[in-house]
Write an enzyme that holds these catalytic residues in place. Structure first.
Site, PDB file in Angstrom:
ATOM      1  N   GLN A  28      26.322  31.186  35.872  1.00  0.00           N
ATOM      2  CA  GLN A  28      25.924  32.447  36.808  1.00  0.00           C
ATOM      3  C   GLN A  28      24.313  32.482  37.130  1.00  0.00           C
ATOM      4  OE1 GLN A  28      28.657  35.147  34.564  1.00  0.00           O
ATOM      5  NE2 GLN A  28      28.533  36.042  36.404  1.00  0.00           N
ATOM      6  N   ASN A 183      34.047  33.435  26.118  1.00  0.00           N
ATOM      7  CA  ASN A 183      33.769  34.476  26.593  1.00  0.00           C
ATOM      8  C   ASN A 183      35.179  35.027  27.311  1.00  0.00           C
ATOM      9  OD1 ASN A 183      31.935  36.837  27.704  1.00  0.00           O
ATOM     10  ND2 ASN A 183      33.044  35.771  29.629  1.00  0.00           N
ATOM     11  N   GLU A 184      35.550  36.165  27.126  1.00  0.00           N
ATOM     12  CA  GLU A 184      36.976  36.782  27.850  1.00  0.00           C
ATOM     13  C   GLU A 184      37.705  36.025  27.942  1.00  0.00           C
ATOM     14  OE1 GLU A 184      35.554  38.932  31.132  1.00  0.00           O
ATOM     15  OE2 GLU A 184      34.234  40.455  30.188  1.00  0.00           O
ATOM     16  N   TYR A 328      34.115  47.574  31.144  1.00  0.00           N
ATOM     17  CA  TYR A 328      33.616  47.790  32.470  1.00  0.00           C
ATOM     18  C   TYR A 328      34.238  48.987  32.941  1.00  0.00           C
ATOM     19  CZ  TYR A 328      30.907  43.382  32.592  1.00  0.00           C
ATOM     20  OH  TYR A 328      29.900  42.588  32.315  1.00  0.00           O
ATOM     21  N   GLU A 396      28.882  42.858  26.581  1.00  0.00           N
ATOM     22  CA  GLU A 396      28.815  43.009  27.763  1.00  0.00           C
ATOM     23  C   GLU A 396      29.149  44.640  28.381  1.00  0.00           C
ATOM     24  OE1 GLU A 396      30.574  40.392  30.926  1.00  0.00           O
ATOM     25  OE2 GLU A 396      30.036  38.768  29.790  1.00  0.00           O
ATOM     26  N   TRP A 440      25.229  44.001  30.917  1.00  0.00           N
ATOM     27  CA  TRP A 440      25.385  42.770  31.693  1.00  0.00           C
ATOM     28  C   TRP A 440      24.910  43.347  33.055  1.00  0.00           C
ATOM     29  CZ3 TRP A 440      26.831  37.942  31.648  1.00  0.00           C
ATOM     30  CH2 TRP A 440      27.228  37.335  32.865  1.00  0.00           C
ATOM     31  N   GLU A 447      28.113  36.226  40.893  1.00  0.00           N
ATOM     32  CA  GLU A 447      28.993  37.163  40.477  1.00  0.00           C
ATOM     33  C   GLU A 447      30.681  36.615  40.973  1.00  0.00           C
ATOM     34  OE1 GLU A 447      29.689  39.106  38.151  1.00  0.00           O
ATOM     35  OE2 GLU A 447      31.696  39.724  38.688  1.00  0.00           O
ATOM     36  N   TRP A 448      30.809  35.262  40.238  1.00  0.00           N
ATOM     37  CA  TRP A 448      31.904  34.522  40.408  1.00  0.00           C
ATOM     38  C   TRP A 448      32.436  34.621  41.807  1.00  0.00           C
ATOM     39  CZ3 TRP A 448      31.504  31.586  36.571  1.00  0.00           C
ATOM     40  CH2 TRP A 448      31.125  31.970  35.390  1.00  0.00           C
TER      41      TRP A 448
HETATM   42  C1  BGC Z   1      32.172  38.462  32.700  1.00  0.00           C
HETATM   43  C2  BGC Z   1      30.991  38.066  33.638  1.00  0.00           C
HETATM   44  C3  BGC Z   1      30.938  38.687  34.919  1.00  0.00           C
HETATM   45  C4  BGC Z   1      31.077  40.424  34.667  1.00  0.00           C
HETATM   46  C5  BGC Z   1      31.181  41.141  35.715  1.00  0.00           C
HETATM   47  C6  BGC Z   1      32.723  39.779  32.882  1.00  0.00           C
HETATM   48  O1  BGC Z   1      33.905  39.723  32.945  1.00  0.00           O
HETATM   49  O2  BGC Z   1      32.127  37.622  31.440  1.00  0.00           O
HETATM   50  O3  BGC Z   1      30.904  36.832  33.676  1.00  0.00           O
HETATM   51  O4  BGC Z   1      29.856  38.445  35.612  1.00  0.00           O
HETATM   52  O5  BGC Z   1      32.152  40.530  33.795  1.00  0.00           O
HETATM   53  O6  BGC Z   1      32.265  40.926  36.786  1.00  0.00           O
END
Ligand code: BGC
Length: 492
Positions: A28, A183-184, A328, A396, A440, A447-448
């Site tokens: 990223q 990660n995740e 999140y 994050e 984060w 952002e993917w």
């Molecule tokens: C991921 C990050 C991503 C962030 C926001 C997380 O799921 O580890 O790579 O940028 O969320 O979407």
């Protein structure tokens, strides 16, 4: 300490030594996608194929340019006063085809030295500035060569990942004491291998996520054991895995069906990984029975959720030294009966609709994020109660702005502030053993599938400007004050 809302303290001071960090991930931010012999990874391939799967077909070939602009990132880290910086290693920058065999054959080849030197410099600079590196071995960017051989869907990846992990522990572990293997894994399994929305972009409805999850858990556990038996004594570090989790509430709190639905979602989102690793080496019972029953109805000879052998269960159980979680958003769970035409989808396996509450603000930039700061407190309490009060690191948490993103992001800072208040309550009222919080992200970044349209950074980057200047948002300034005061000072 106990206090009611009327006696709520004006200043929220966190426990001494509490960690305040920020996070990034290699693909990223780094750019330099083919610099100095780096091998391609699945995101390089996926973005280069185009096809409108990523916002405006953007790529992270350059991204934030951190591969050459590390010194600029370091300035941001120092300006914030971070105690921890969480970043990931690019597997194919270190091992271009993903295997240590390839590198070893070339001896002290130039390519290997380049990748190692880059991360050595980062780690050494962080330590020289009193910042603790938290290093992720793998954050979604699988070397393409390994994907070509089946990636996370094949068991062979377990050995290859372990070899890569050992290579990293051996190379950087004299200085890195906090490791995250993967990660995740839940996001990866779902978005990459089930839905095909993330690289490598091939959907496998009903089976892909479970197969990937199964191998990811095995790979993580094997790497943890390698650390434990080969490196821990000398290096004295800690290793875990970072799990994404939403918080889930029943849509109708008095409905037993919705309460059970909420439990099933938590089982799928978090416990699918956390229960085997932190409790007993095996998947949640509720999930095993649901998926087995549905698989049977669908005519599968066995459950689509694979089973661990007894030996694997013993290996997986207890394979983490702390609980790393990434939060999140929150959703409401509403039970629904599965119907035949909805079969073969992991999300349908749990017979639940996931809804936001209409009062929750929705991020314009990332439509899946509804801003619910209190969800983090509930999630932390859930982890405490379900997983024997572990040490918890939030690796994050964040809120994006759209593009263009104003530097005065007062509203966004308000979310961060509310979140930090919730963390305080979790520590002081719920007695959660939370020791680190990472925002984060340090920088606006790729952002993917949302490309550069969704901006999570504490620092703004103008991606049109070739020098990629880092400019602090208001949130960065406010976060720096929090870090300096080890909490919130001044009126709430
Ligand atoms: C991921 C990050 C991503 C962030 C926001 C997380 O799921 O580890 O790579 O940028 O969320 O979407």
């Amino acid at each position: 300490m106990a206090f009611s809302s009327s006696s709520y303290p004006e200043e929220l001071t966190f426990p001494e030594g509490f960690g305040w960090g920020a996070s990034t991930a290699a693909y990223q931010v780094e750019g330099g996608w083919d610099a100095d012999g780096k091998g391609p990874n699945v995101w390089d391939t996926f973005t280069h194929q185009g096809g409108d799967r990523v916002f405006r077909n953007q790529t992270a070939d350059v991204a934030c340019g951190s591969y050459t602009l590390w010194e600029e990132d370091l300035k941001c880290i120092k300006q914030l006063g971070l105690t921890h910086y969480r970043f990931s290693l690019s597997w194919s920058r270190l091992l271009p085809d993903g295997t240590t065999g390839f590198i070893n054959q070339k001896g002290n080849c130039f390519l290997k030295i380049e990748g190692i030197d880059y991360y050595n410099k980062m780690i050494n600079d962080l330590l020289a500035n009193g910042v603790i590196p938290v290093v992720v071995l793998y954050h979604f960017d699988l070397p393409q060569h390994l994907e070509d051989q089946g990636g996370w869907k094949t068991e062979a990846i377990v050995e290859v990942f372990d070899a890569y992990a050992q290579f990293c522990f051996g190379t950087f572990g004299d200085r890195v004491k906090l490791w995250i293997t993967i990660n995740e894994p839940n996001t990866l399994a779902l978005c990459a291998y089930e839905l095909g929305k993330f690289a490598p972009g091939v959907p496998n409805p009903g089976t892909g996520a479970y197969q990937a999850a199964h191998n990811i858990i095995r790979a993580h556990a094997k790497a943890w054991h390698s650390y434990d038996s080969l490196f821990r004594k000398k290096q004295n570090g800690q290793v875990s895995i970072a799990l994404f989790s939403p918080w889930i509430e029943p849509a109708n709190p008095t409905s037993l069906a919705d309460q059970k639905a909420a439990k099933r979602v938590m089982a799928l989102a978090l416990d699918l990984f956390a229960k085997p690793i932190f409790i007993d080496g095996d998947y949640p019972t509720v999930l095993k029975s649901w998926v087995a029953a549905i698989s049977k109805k669908q005519g599968y000879p066995s459950s689509r959720l694979p089973e661990f052998t007894e030996e694997e269960k013993r290996m997986i159980k207890g394979s983490a030294d702390f609980f790393a979680v990434q939060y999140y958003t929150t959703r409401l769970a509403k039970h629904h009966e599965n119907s035949e035409e909805e079969l073969k989808s992991l999300l349908k396996d749990i017979g639940t609709d996931l809804l936001p509450d209409p009062s929750w603000p929705c991020s314009q930039a990332s439509s899946w994020i509804y801003v619910v700061p209190w969800g983090i407190r509930k999630l932390l309490k859930y982890i405490k109660d379900t997983y024997n009060n572990p040490v918890i690191y939030i690796t994050e948490n964040g809120f994006p702005q759209g593009d263009p993103a104003p530097l005065d992001d007062t509203q966004r800072w308000e979310y961060f502030r509310q979140t930090i208040q919730e963390l305080y309550k979790a520590i002081h009222l719920d007695k959660v053993n939370l020791q680190l919080y990472c925002v984060w992200s340090l920088l606006d970044n790729f952002e993917w599938i949302e490309g550069f349209s969704s901006r999570f950074g504490l620092y703004h980057i103008d991606f049109e400007n070739p020098t990629l200047p880092r400019v602090p948002y208001k949130s960065a300034m406010e976060y720096a004050k929090i870090i300096q005061n080890n909490g919130i000072k001044g009126p709430l």
